[in-house]
Write a protein that holds these residues in place. Structure first.
Motif, mmCIF file in Angstrom:
data_model
loop_
_atom_site.group_PDB
_atom_site.id
_atom_site.type_symbol
_atom_site.label_atom_id
_atom_site.label_comp_id
_atom_site.label_asym_id
_atom_site.label_seq_id
_atom_site.Cartn_x
_atom_site.Cartn_y
_atom_site.Cartn_z
ATOM 1 N N ALA A 258 0.632 -1.224 -0.011
ATOM 2 C CA ALA A 258 0.128 0.009 0.042
ATOM 3 C C ALA A 258 0.727 1.102 0.026
ATOM 4 N N ASP A 259 0.457 2.345 -0.615
ATOM 5 C CA ASP A 259 0.843 3.625 -0.585
ATOM 6 C C ASP A 259 -0.017 4.542 0.405
ATOM 7 N N TYR A 260 0.769 5.156 1.566
ATOM 8 C CA TYR A 260 0.028 6.125 2.438
ATOM 9 C C TYR A 260 0.146 7.565 2.108
ATOM 10 N N VAL A 261 -1.026 8.055 2.199
ATOM 11 C CA VAL A 261 -1.251 9.331 1.531
ATOM 12 C C VAL A 261 -1.714 10.353 2.731
ATOM 13 N N ASP A 262 -0.856 11.644 2.757
ATOM 14 C CA ASP A 262 -1.166 12.642 3.639
ATOM 15 C C ASP A 262 -1.998 13.394 2.893
ATOM 16 N N VAL A 263 -3.223 14.012 3.568
ATOM 17 C CA VAL A 263 -4.324 14.695 3.243
ATOM 18 C C VAL A 263 -4.215 16.053 3.829
#
Length: 264
Positions: A258-263
């Protein structure tokens, strides 16, 4: 020494009926008590009787069974073939089992077999269902081949599939903006001895909010001619995106990193 067969060769219709059930081993209820019996067939310690094989590396796996005969069990071997008719088989694996006695008439027997793209997996067409024949010799030297109607055993020899690391861009991303999320699917080619793009297969884009909890499916899409799955989503909250491939009758399942994304 006399040769015994537990049943006549099954017809194509009978095999199709067997494949419709969940359990891969048909109970030997119709077998006469005077001949060898096989049960608890185990392939690769896998509930689906599945063995995944890489593009150029051999895979050693186990096949085991509990075997009994009124005269005792002298030896057991397991044969795997690709093709319903033995005379027309285009793939073969054989392993001689080591047996441990349970009592005077019953033993547990397990063998090592080798699936090798350089030897018996000569091309991709042999992926899928392989027919399994246990062969036993009893204490009097009688041979029983369990390859008939009441002994329809199988293994699934599959090409290993892979999902690459998922990549979501841009990062960081503002809430409500679009994210492009992609990953590539590849599959082992036993013919080319390398991984090749897996084209036109369905994958699931999944998302997990935050850093814990279950992944939920956002979209279903198919891979393109280069094996890529690419789509866009709206960024709503910090979380991880990944692609999940369920596998097929010819290929193994796979889940990408998985790729973790900061919003922001």
């Amino acid at each position: 020494m006399r040769r015994r067969a537990t049943a006549a060769t099954a017809t194509a219709a009978a095999f199709s009926a067997v494949l419709a059930v969940v359990a891969l081993a048909v109970p030997a209820a119709a077998q006469d008590d005077s001949v060898t019996k096989f049960w608890n067939i185990d392939v690769n310690h896998n509930r689906d009787y599945t063995v995944g094989v890489e593009a150029a590396r051999k895979r050693v796996f186990t096949i085991g069974a509990t075997v009994s005969d009124p005269n005792g069990v002298r030896s057991v071997s397991f044969e795997l073939r690709h093709g319903e008719e033995p005379a027309k088989a285009d793939g073969l694996m054989v392993g001689r089992a080591d047996c441990s006695k349970i009592d005077a008439t019953t033993s547990y027997c397990e063998a090592l077999l080798t699936a090798d793209p350089n030897v018996n997996l000569h091309d991709n067409s042999v992926a899928g269902l392989w027919y399994l024949t246990p062969v036993a010799v009893d204490g009097d030297g009688n041979v029983t081949r369990a390859d008939g109607l009441y002994h329809a055993y199988f293994a699934r020899i599959k090409r290993d599939a892979y999902v690459s690391q998922t990549v979501a861009t841009p990062q960081p991303v503002k809430k409500g903006k679009s994210l492009t999320v992609k990953a590539q699917m590849t599959v082992a080619s036993w013919e080319k001895h390398k991984n090749v793009p897996l084209i036109g297969h369905q994958v699931l884009l999944q998302y997990r909010k935050g850093t814990s909890g279950p992944f939920v499916t956002l979209k279903k899409l198919k891979t393109d001619r280069n094996g890529w799955a690419t789509t866009t989503v709206k960024a709503t909250a910090d979380g991880a995106y990944r692609y999940n491939f369920a596998g097929t009758s010819l290929t193994t399942a796979s889940i990408g990193w998985a790729d973790y994304v900061d919003v922001k």
